[in-house]
Design a protein around this motif. Sequence first.
Motif, short mmCIF file in Angstrom:
data_model
loop_
_atom_site.label_atom_id
_atom_site.label_comp_id
_atom_site.label_asym_id
_atom_site.label_seq_id
_atom_site.Cartn_x
_atom_site.Cartn_y
_atom_site.Cartn_z
N SER A 56 -8.49 5.41 -3.39
CA SER A 56 -9.43 4.31 -3.18
C SER A 56 -8.74 2.95 -3.04
O SER A 56 -9.25 2.05 -2.37
CB SER A 56 -10.45 4.25 -4.32
N ASP A 57 -7.57 2.78 -3.68
CA ASP A 57 -6.89 1.49 -3.60
C ASP A 57 -5.81 1.46 -2.52
O ASP A 57 -5.03 0.51 -2.44
CB ASP A 57 -6.27 1.13 -4.96
N LYS A 102 0.82 -1.21 0.00
CA LYS A 102 0.00 0.00 0.00
C LYS A 102 0.86 1.27 0.00
O LYS A 102 0.37 2.35 0.36
CB LYS A 102 -0.92 0.00 1.22
N THR A 162 -8.11 -4.61 -3.04
CA THR A 162 -8.76 -4.63 -4.35
C THR A 162 -9.00 -6.08 -4.74
O THR A 162 -8.46 -7.01 -4.13
CB THR A 162 -7.88 -3.96 -5.41
N ASP A 163 -9.79 -6.30 -5.79
CA ASP A 163 -10.04 -7.66 -6.28
C ASP A 163 -8.73 -8.36 -6.63
O ASP A 163 -8.52 -9.53 -6.31
CB ASP A 163 -10.95 -7.63 -7.50
N ASP A 164 -7.85 -7.64 -7.31
CA ASP A 164 -6.58 -8.24 -7.73
C ASP A 164 -5.72 -8.61 -6.52
O ASP A 164 -5.01 -9.63 -6.54
CB ASP A 164 -5.81 -7.28 -8.63
N GLU A 165 -5.77 -7.80 -5.48
CA GLU A 165 -4.97 -8.09 -4.28
C GLU A 165 -5.50 -9.32 -3.55
O GLU A 165 -4.73 -10.14 -3.05
CB GLU A 165 -4.95 -6.87 -3.37
N GLU A 173 -12.70 8.45 -5.30
CA GLU A 173 -11.89 7.59 -6.16
C GLU A 173 -10.41 7.72 -5.83
O GLU A 173 -9.67 6.73 -5.83
CB GLU A 173 -12.13 7.96 -7.63
#
Length: 280
Positions: free
Chosen positions: A253-254, A27, A259-262, A250
């Motif tokens: 936001s990550d 992060k 996230t989905d990928d994480e 936004e």
Amino acid sequence: MVKPLKLPVGIENFEEIRTGGYYYVDKTKLIEQLFASGGKVNLFTRPRRFGKTLNMSMLKCFLEIGAKPSLFDGLYISENKQLCSSFMGKYPVVFITLKNVDGLSFEEAKYRFVDVIGSEASRFSFLLDSDRISSNEKEMYKAIISMSEGSFKMNTQVLLRSLKTLSELLYKHYDKKTIILIDEYDVPLDKAYQSGFYQEMTVLIRNLFNNALKTNDSLLFAVLTGCLRISKESIFTGLNNLNVMTIADEYFSDCFGFTDDEVKGLLEYYGLENSWKTVR
């Protein structure tokens, strides 16, 4: 065979995760975005278990004088050589978490507030030997770390000015402006509301924050985290430099949560690819 990384269940200390053989979801892009945003006082509101405390610990490890660059080897931020050269390990940092400021009465909660700030202030005992700080200023520092019967003792006026005093003294000592990190800023207010002394706690935190975050020439910037967006009229009165980022924004936001990928990467690392199909 390489031993797989452990899951850091319940661990919120960045250095411990990076040196203890734990899996870390990178992060550190938060650092880059924080400097790009240029915000003076930045408030991130996110639900619980979104990695707020770990991110604050990561910021401290990156920014504080004496930083260990090896903690960031292989992470996103290490690729930004210019930013690392300019900011890594360059600033004094005051970091407090208010998650344990609780009590059945205002006096009990206030005592825990004093303990949190006194404990953090004690890290800077070198100020007592600094030739850049006057004897009167050293007395101001002593008032923050003074103890009686094994507990920190601070009168109300010293407490309300404590964060500003620390930032000023650190600025004088290092000739570098101070960064203030305040984690879970809203917990004392939530607990006070439940126990019937919300008004008293609101006044305390408003004055503490106004002293530290408003017209403080020793402050480089501040970051606060919490679950709730407390109305600006209650504790952020006069803070026209407040930059609020909620879960709906936004930008950034990550930088909190996964996230989905994480999540997919984490499951794949531990051989749980089928679980990804289930959660999807």
